[in-house]
Write a protein that holds these residues in place. Structure first.
Motif, mmCIF file in Angstrom:
data_model
loop_
_atom_site.group_PDB
_atom_site.id
_atom_site.type_symbol
_atom_site.label_atom_id
_atom_site.label_comp_id
_atom_site.label_asym_id
_atom_site.label_seq_id
_atom_site.Cartn_x
_atom_site.Cartn_y
_atom_site.Cartn_z
ATOM 1 N N ALA A 283 46.146 30.214 42.877
ATOM 2 C CA ALA A 283 45.746 29.774 41.605
ATOM 3 C C ALA A 283 45.585 28.456 40.914
ATOM 4 O O ALA A 283 44.487 29.039 40.151
ATOM 5 N N GLU A 288 41.765 29.260 34.743
ATOM 6 C CA GLU A 288 41.053 29.047 33.760
ATOM 7 C C GLU A 288 40.255 27.153 33.376
ATOM 8 O O GLU A 288 39.433 27.117 32.816
ATOM 9 N N LYS A 316 37.687 37.087 48.786
ATOM 10 C CA LYS A 316 37.410 37.781 47.821
ATOM 11 C C LYS A 316 37.495 37.218 46.429
ATOM 12 O O LYS A 316 37.093 37.358 44.895
ATOM 13 N N LYS A 317 38.537 35.876 46.642
ATOM 14 C CA LYS A 317 38.531 35.168 45.420
ATOM 15 C C LYS A 317 38.409 33.768 45.136
ATOM 16 O O LYS A 317 37.890 33.753 44.196
ATOM 17 N N PHE A 319 34.374 34.666 45.387
ATOM 18 C CA PHE A 319 33.469 35.579 44.217
ATOM 19 C C PHE A 319 33.297 34.984 43.421
ATOM 20 O O PHE A 319 34.003 34.769 42.751
ATOM 21 N N CYS A 320 32.078 35.358 43.291
ATOM 22 C CA CYS A 320 31.364 33.960 41.586
ATOM 23 C C CYS A 320 31.617 34.522 40.437
ATOM 24 O O CYS A 320 30.955 36.173 40.870
ATOM 25 N N SER A 321 32.518 34.471 39.032
ATOM 26 C CA SER A 321 32.272 35.481 38.139
ATOM 27 C C SER A 321 31.043 34.933 37.300
ATOM 28 O O SER A 321 30.296 33.651 37.491
ATOM 29 N N TYR A 322 30.566 35.502 36.277
ATOM 30 C CA TYR A 322 29.474 35.137 35.468
ATOM 31 C C TYR A 322 29.890 34.274 34.811
ATOM 32 O O TYR A 322 28.915 33.238 34.861
ATOM 33 N N SER A 323 30.965 34.112 34.173
ATOM 34 C CA SER A 323 31.184 32.769 33.367
ATOM 35 C C SER A 323 31.241 31.805 33.625
ATOM 36 O O SER A 323 31.130 30.480 32.895
ATOM 37 N N SER B 178 46.062 37.388 31.069
ATOM 38 C CA SER B 178 45.039 38.182 31.127
ATOM 39 C C SER B 178 44.529 38.731 32.222
ATOM 40 O O SER B 178 44.974 38.198 33.736
ATOM 41 N N LEU B 182 37.410 42.048 39.765
ATOM 42 C CA LEU B 182 36.474 42.194 40.339
ATOM 43 C C LEU B 182 35.909 43.593 41.454
ATOM 44 O O LEU B 182 37.306 44.165 41.355
ATOM 45 N N SER B 191 39.353 43.330 43.499
ATOM 46 C CA SER B 191 40.118 42.878 43.348
ATOM 47 C C SER B 191 40.641 42.244 41.868
ATOM 48 O O SER B 191 39.617 42.515 41.473
ATOM 49 N N HIS B 193 43.852 40.248 39.464
ATOM 50 C CA HIS B 193 44.795 39.516 39.634
ATOM 51 C C HIS B 193 45.303 39.426 38.295
ATOM 52 O O HIS B 193 44.283 39.410 37.359
ATOM 53 N N SER B 195 46.472 35.992 35.550
ATOM 54 C CA SER B 195 47.556 35.047 35.444
ATOM 55 C C SER B 195 47.978 35.267 33.975
ATOM 56 O O SER B 195 47.456 35.387 32.740
ATOM 57 N N ARG B 276 51.554 34.605 38.388
ATOM 58 C CA ARG B 276 50.267 35.151 38.866
ATOM 59 C C ARG B 276 51.230 36.374 39.313
ATOM 60 O O ARG B 276 51.821 36.335 40.641
ATOM 61 N N THR B 278 49.352 40.292 42.171
ATOM 62 C CA THR B 278 48.242 40.407 42.264
ATOM 63 C C THR B 278 48.407 41.968 42.819
ATOM 64 O O THR B 278 47.289 43.740 42.936
ATOM 65 N N SER B 434 40.602 34.560 26.910
ATOM 66 C CA SER B 434 39.874 34.299 27.828
ATOM 67 C C SER B 434 39.195 35.438 28.205
ATOM 68 O O SER B 434 39.828 36.413 27.998
ATOM 69 N N CYS B 435 37.551 34.996 28.462
ATOM 70 C CA CYS B 435 37.163 36.518 28.871
ATOM 71 C C CYS B 435 36.859 36.732 30.352
ATOM 72 O O CYS B 435 36.639 35.304 31.651
ATOM 73 N N PHE B 436 37.244 36.968 30.560
ATOM 74 C CA PHE B 436 37.291 37.301 32.510
ATOM 75 C C PHE B 436 36.025 38.302 32.952
ATOM 76 O O PHE B 436 36.124 39.661 32.043
ATOM 77 N N ALA B 437 34.931 38.214 33.601
ATOM 78 C CA ALA B 437 34.115 39.912 33.818
ATOM 79 C C ALA B 437 34.054 39.474 35.675
ATOM 80 O O ALA B 437 34.699 38.492 36.446
ATOM 81 N N ALA B 438 33.822 40.959 35.961
ATOM 82 C CA ALA B 438 33.843 40.586 37.119
ATOM 83 C C ALA B 438 32.414 40.506 37.468
ATOM 84 O O ALA B 438 31.689 39.535 36.711
#
Lengths: 739, 539
Positions: A283, A288, A316-317, A319-323, B178, B182, B191, B193, B195, B276, B278, B434-438
């Motif tokens: 977690a 964030e 998979k947790k 894996f990088c994300s863009y931001s 949020s 992915l 995946s 999740h 939060s 959280r 999933t 908050s921005c989440f992106a794949a």
């Protein structure tokens, strides 16, 4: 610095502070004081108005009081005599009916860092400890530590320590925690606050009442407590179980560490704990709060060192994300590289391949190195991906891929063929020194399998005059000579030209010497060259390059939740090497000098830790010869100062060990034969102050642990710790070679 | 322990500097500026070691907060402390910006004085701090006030003081979620999740005991053994929570034993829990981008969004942000619904739709003209992002009840609960979306053009690898399950029982037929709680 004209400012402010009209108008007065503080924050020397500020402290306005006290705490070391004038007001405030004022005054008074103040603060602190308002008690308890810090050399006041110990039973939770903190600082010379059974149990019961900072702190102190029985141990673990699920990641990590250390003899409990904190850690890793996420990732890596499969199903947790910021991406790539297994390798590689074309060159290179790391286990797939990357013809990618290939060919000779096929054409896309060296090395060593190898090297020789890195030229010399052995006809001319250039024109001495050496070697005949250049390679399975050895949980449990996983062990070692020494010397407060550019600022923005020469570090004297009799006598007369267990695998090679210890100036007095059970050794060392370290090593055949007991003729914890770390390094090196 | 705390603006000017321990010198302030803020390369780590001093920094908009120490401290704790510091400051003066910090610098020094002493964190509860750091320096306190403050500051329950009185007892509850998603290049969800945070604002008198219930799977299974039919009626009734953490005020022992969340709330705003999940996440939207290159100076972009929830529900304030290349010279946009505009300053096409019902589809197409460049600098190809409000929680979380019980004041004389939907914009508390992106390098589910051509040109065209497109979701879910409860909270049990049970989340339909709260039997009032669930409607 932009702080010119400070004198004018000081003058103006001084005038304003003295102006009776302003003094009469409370708001304006406060504004002027605020300006003083503002300038102080910016680094302007405001000590010139000290007198006027002292006068301003006599007010009913609490905010103004706070500002003035803040000012005084900052400048008191510069104006000790004037600061004494303020003491009167402070003392008066210490008996104010309002506890907030009492607390504020006491806190400020204790924070005045100047000599001679403690005779004034002693009584107020003692009164504060017995104050009925716990707000004041909190301040007073920490005040004891501050007072002690002013005069570290002075005797520890036994009565005060007792008083603090009794305050551990205070009903206010923060007072309790502050007591621990304060005692820890006062008793540092003696090894810190003692946590015995009643105290430990008392603290355990108070835990739920504390706030998160207190809980984290107490968990840290409880590390010292060793339960008497197994039953007690498990009682403690049960009590603390809920803290593994605390909402504060800091408390979770603290609890984890405590569990790992308390249960050091129960590996299954340790594994259970790590399984339990998996959720909270994951977690935190996807939270964030970036910085917290970073800290969590560092600890995940630490856990992975011992339990490689621990997070595999959650890959998979990671894996990088863009931001995400750069540093998190880099950590995640490292984690991915470590948690790979048969099931997820395909997906992980697929993901990493994507990163290799990232806009950020740093990140792309980290991803390529990670693929190189995975290639040690899953060679074919990785080499294929790396080969495809070469097709992109990007400079920053090609150079890293070639370097990865170089390391890979060394560790996994079976992939040589594939690598050789991929290499042709790379030379056009490599500009930097590291990449060139790697490519030239590969061409030299495996040149017989690459058809155009001589011609590529020839191109390099053509441009050798404009080559800026001597290391590349040296590598080129060696590679060409090697290739000359396998393909003489194609290389002779080129080699001749290169040698001529190196000997006649090259200005760099190292390169020239290398050239001369090879020239003379060639004169000695081709067989001699072969004997020297193609001497047997060291065994790649030696494991020196690979740092894959699984480490037991106990080897890092004590580092968990400290800065060590964040910085990495090696880097921490250089940082902490001098820290012990620093703590010892009573340094002058830095505040005394307002130098704006101290030694803290390196000339360039290097992140590397600067290793300043420090005199106080542990220095072992090279020639300390003790006779066996003297050793024996001293050994029995002393008590064991420290006992520790290091992981150890296999038998001991006494000669290697003795040699390694000799290097760090530790003498061996006596030692069992190789293969004896149990195996024992006695060591001695002396530092430059004459302090003796006597050590016993004990290796019992059944458990793979080396137990060491150190005795010291002068009890000094700092040097003892550095001595232990020296021993640890030695064992670490030898142990690694073994495995 | 923390040796010192500094606050800088983006230029590296010191706004606040407070040194707690004498091993930290004044030059540490400059060291951080030179090595981190002014460093040419990117920040490599939030923990920097300069000359054996560790600097922990946190960045809020363009303000840097740095904690400095020479000891081997635990990193998580220091960062948590910095976050706490930010929270406390935000509670005092709102957004953390250079201007606010400059205007409140005296206040910040006061706070730093209380929160840390000798580098050790002390009392950091905003509620407690607010009682004695008021910025009204000369307020002469009466004896009574003084003792009140002292008891608050030193009381057994650190987060609430005695004797709070409100004329109107009110309690607000926000569920903010949020989604982090992915996707694989094939459009398959790898995946996901959620939060979430449950944020409360309490303005209640006295020492109220609160109890909060949600459709946590474990609880539902325990209670609802006999009512299996209920579950089948309205689909997903319970959710499996992977992990959750609570505010300090929640009695963890009770949660462990009976999974009930009971607490005495702090006064004012606080975060009750974080969780959280999933499993079984409802993804409210699907974004399908199609991109076609026409020559080197033109691009055709088509983006389709599909809403993926019940047709009876409405999503609001949808905003899709489609990034454009840096060398865009002009854009023509056609959209069937909503308004779209190319914003050159943000390098993006912003498409706004006010309302969209479930199971609908909408699309936008744009022609982007590019300036021919030979600029080698690559474009980072940011994700398409999306922002919206939906009237359900993607995790499926529902609030089952919220009970309040005050043993002394006993506010049960009111018997009305009103549920009002508060538009999130009016919530000062609304967390920044908050921005989440794949993961950025995932290919979009479907690509417009023939692939081989692009593969060849992979690097030559600044934009070629449309592989950079992927689905991004930005979600701001204000599932305000709100209740400004004018008066207060309770109705009697019988009323609850008689409620009809409309299926979902309450707040869309305004006040009328709000959702029925409980599954199975009405909650028991055995422990003296006037058991009523907030889902009861207005009388």
């Amino acid at each position: 610095m932009p702080y010119l004209g400070s004198e004018d400012v000081v003058k103006e402010l001084k005038k304003a502070l003295c102006n009776p009209h302003i003094q009469a108008d409370r708001l304006r007065y406060r504004n002027v004081i605020q300006r003083v503080i503002r300038h102080m924050t910016q680094g302007l020397d405001m000590s010139g108005v000290f007198m006027e500020m002292v006068k301003a402290s006599a007010t009913v306005d609490i905010v103004q009081k706070k500002l003035v006290y803040l000012y005084m705490c900052t400048y008191a070391p510069l104006k000790p005599d004037l600061a004494l004038l303020a003491i009167n007001t402070l003392c008066k405030d210490c008996s104010d009916p309002n506890p907030m004022v009492r607390g504020l005054a006491l806190r400020s008074m204790c924070s005045l860092r100047m000599p001679g103040v403690q005779e004034y603060i002693q009584q107020p602190i003692l009164n504060g400890l017995r104050d009925k308002a716990s707000y004041v008690r909190r301040v007073a308890v920490l005040g004891c530590a501050k007072m002690h810090n002013l005069h570290r050399d002075s005797e520890v006041d036994g009565a005060l320590v007792n008083e603090l110990y009794s305050l551990l039973r205070d009903q206010d939770p923060i007072v309790v925690v502050n007591c621990l903190r304060s005692l820890e600082e006062i008793l540092r010379q003696e090894g810190g606050v003692v946590i015995n059974k009643p105290i430990a149990h008392h603290l355990l019961n108070r835990m739920p009442k504390l706030d998160q900072w207190g809980q984290a702190e107490v968990l840290n102190f409880l590390l010292r407590y060793e339960p008497r029985s197994e039953e007690e141990l498990f009682d403690i673990l049960n009590l603390l179980d809920s803290f593994l699920k605390s909402s504060s990641p800091g408390v979770v990590m603290g609890a984890t560490k405590l569990f790992l250390i308390l249960a050091k003899k129960f590996p299954h409990v340790q594994t259970d704990v790590l399984v339990q904190v998996k959720g909270p850690l994951l977690a935190a890793c996807s939270s964030e709060s970036r910085e917290l996420c970073f800290a969590a990732l560092c600890h995940v890596r630490q856990i992975l060192h011992s339990l490689p499969g621990h997070f595999s199903s959650h890959y998979k947790k990671f894996f990088c994300s863009y931001s995400e910021p750069h540093y998190i991406k880099l950590q995640k790539v490292e984690v991915l590289c470590e948690l790979v297994n048969d099931e997820n390798v395909q997906q992980v590689l697929e993901e990493l391949r994507g990163y290799c074309t990232d806009v950020s060159a740093d990140f792309a290179q980290a991803a390529i190195f990670a693929i190189g790391g995975i290639a040690r286990t899953y060679t074919d797939q990785c080499v294929q991906i790396l080969t495809e990357l070469l097709g992109l013809r990007q400079e920053h990618i090609t150079t890293v891929v070639v370097q990865t290939f170089r390391d890979l060919v060394w560790l996994c000779p079976q992939c040589t063929e594939a690598v050789c096929q991929a290499l042709p054409g790379c030379e056009e896309n490599i500009q930097d020194s590291e990449g060139k060296q790697a490519l030239i090395w590969l061409l030299g060593v495996h040149g017989e399998r690459i058809p155009n190898a001589p011609y590529v090297l020839e191109d390099f020789v053509e441009n050798v005059k404009s080559e800026t890195f001597p290391a590349v030229t040296m590598e080129l010399l060696t590679a060409l000579l090697r290739l000359f052995l396998s393909r003489p006809a194609e290389c002779q001319d080129t080699l001749g030209r290169l040698l001529h250039y190196c000997i006649e024109e090259e200005k760099n001495m190292a390169v020239r010497d290398r050239g001369l050496f090879y020239y003379r070697l060639l004169l000695a005949g081709i067989d001699e060259v072969k004997r020297i250049l193609c001497s047997p390679k060291s065994d790649p399975s030696l494991g020196l390059l690979e740092d894959q050895a699984e480490r037991p949980v106990n080897s890092w449990a004590s580092d968990f939740n400290t800065l060590v996983p964040v910085y990495g062990k090696a880097r921490w070692a250089t940082i902490s090497k001098y820290q012990g020494a620093e703590r010892r010397g009573p340094e002058l407060p830095d505040t005394a000098s307002f130098a704006t550019s101290g030694p803290l600022i390196p000339e360039e923005n290097k992140e590397r830790v600067q290793e300043l020469p420090d005199s106080g570090a542990l220095v072992l004297v090279p020639n300390c010869q003790l006779t066996a009799e003297y050793f024996e006598k001293t050994w029995f007369s002393l008590k064991v100062a420290h006992q520790q267990v290091f992981p150890w695998r296999g038998a001991v090679h006494p000669d290697t060990l003795q040699m390694a210890l000799q290097v760090v100036n530790i003498q061996t007095i006596a030692m069992s034969r190789a293969g004896a059970h149990p195996w024992k050794a006695y060591l001695s060392a002396q530092d430059d102050t004459g302090c003796l370290f006597l050590t016993e090593l004990l290796l019992e055949s059944e458990n793979s642990e080396m137990q060491i007991s150190v005795k010291q003729n002068e009890p000094r914890t700092e040097t003892l710790n550095s001595f232990i770390s020296v021993l640890e390094t030695v064992f670490g090196t030898i142990g690694d070679i073994k495995s | 322990m923390i040796g010192g705390l500094f606050i800088y603006n983006h230029k590296g000017e010191v706004l606040i500097s407070r040194v707690y321990r004498d091993d930290i010198g004044r030059n540490a302030v400059d060291a951080f500026r030179v090595n981190v803020i002014h460093a040419r390369q990117q920040v490599r780590s939030p923990v920097t070691n300069i000359a054996r001093t560790s600097f922990f920094h946190v960045k809020r908009s363009n303000i840097w907060l740095a904690a400095v120490t020479k000891q081997n401290v635990n990193a998580a704790m220091v960062f948590e402390f910095l976050y706490k510091m930010c929270d406390v400051m935000a509670a005092y003066f709102g957004k953390i910006s250079e201007e606010n910090i400059k205007n409140n610098f005296v206040l910040i020094y006061e706070l730093l004085d209380e929160i840390l002493d000798f580098g050790y964190p002390q009392n950091s509860e905003t509620g407690a701090l607010k009682t004695f750091i008021t910025q009204q320096g000369i307020k002469s306190q009466t004896k009574e006030e003084q003792s009140q403050i002292t008891s608050q500051v030193t009381g057994q329950i650190g987060w609430r003081r005695e004797g709070i009185k409100y004329r109107r007892n009110e309690l607000f509850l926000d569920v903010l979620e949020s989604v982090n998603l992915l996707m694989s290049p094939q459009g398959q969800v790898l995946s996901a999740h959620v939060s979430g945070r449950v944020v409360m604002k309490s303005y209640l008198s006295g020492m109220p005991e609160c109890k909060f219930g949600m459709n946590d799977k474990i609880v539902i299974e325990k209670q609802g053994k006999g009512t299996a039919d209920e579950t089948s009626k309205s689909g997903k009734q319970s959710i499996a929570i992977d992990d959750c953490t609570f505010h300090q005020c929640v009695r963890l022992s009770k949660f462990d034993s009976e999974r009930s969340i009971s607490f005495i709330p702090p006064d004012g705003e606080f975060e009750l829990m974080r969780y959280r999940t999933t499993k079984d996440i409802i993804l409210p939207f699907r974004v399908i981008p199609l991109v076609r290159e026409v020559g080197r100076t033109k691009l055709e972009v088509k983006v389709v969004i599909k809403s993926n929830f019940k047709p009876s529900l409405l999503a609001q304030k949808i905003e899709v942000r489609i990034p454009t290349p840096l060398n865009t010279s002009g854009v023509q946009v056609i959209c069937m619904k909503g308004k779209a505009k190319y914003k050159a300053s943000e390098n993006a096409i912003v498409w706004k739709i006010k309302r969209m019902a479930g199971m609908k589809e909408s699309q936008i197409s744009a022609e982007i003209e590019l300036l021919p460049t030979n600029d080698k600098k690559k474009w980072a190809r940011p994700p398409i992002s999306m922002n919206f409000e939906v009237p359900f929680a993607p995790s499926g979380l529902k609030v089952r009840y919220l009970k309040v019980f005050e043993p002394k004041l006993n506010y049960s004389d009111h018997d009305v609960i009103k549920w009002v939907w508060v538009p999130p914009g009016h919530h000062t508390s609304a967390s920044p979306p908050s921005c989440f992106a794949a993961s950025p390098l995932h290919q979009p589910p479907s690509l417009g053009l023939d692939q081989p051509h692009r593969e060849r040109d992979w690097w030559s065209s600044p934009w070629a690898p449309w592989a950079g497109w992927f689905l991004g979701l930005l979600l701001h879910h204000p599932s305000v399950c709100p209740g400004p409860m004018p008066g207060s909270v309770f109705c009697d049990q019988s009323q609850v029982g008689s409620l009809s049970s409309p299926p979902l989340w309450p707040h869309l339909s305004g006040v009328g037929g709000l959702a029925a709260p409980h599954l199975g039997a009405p909650p028991k009032a055995s422990n003296g709680f006037p058991a009523l669930s907030p889902y009861s409607a207005l009388g």
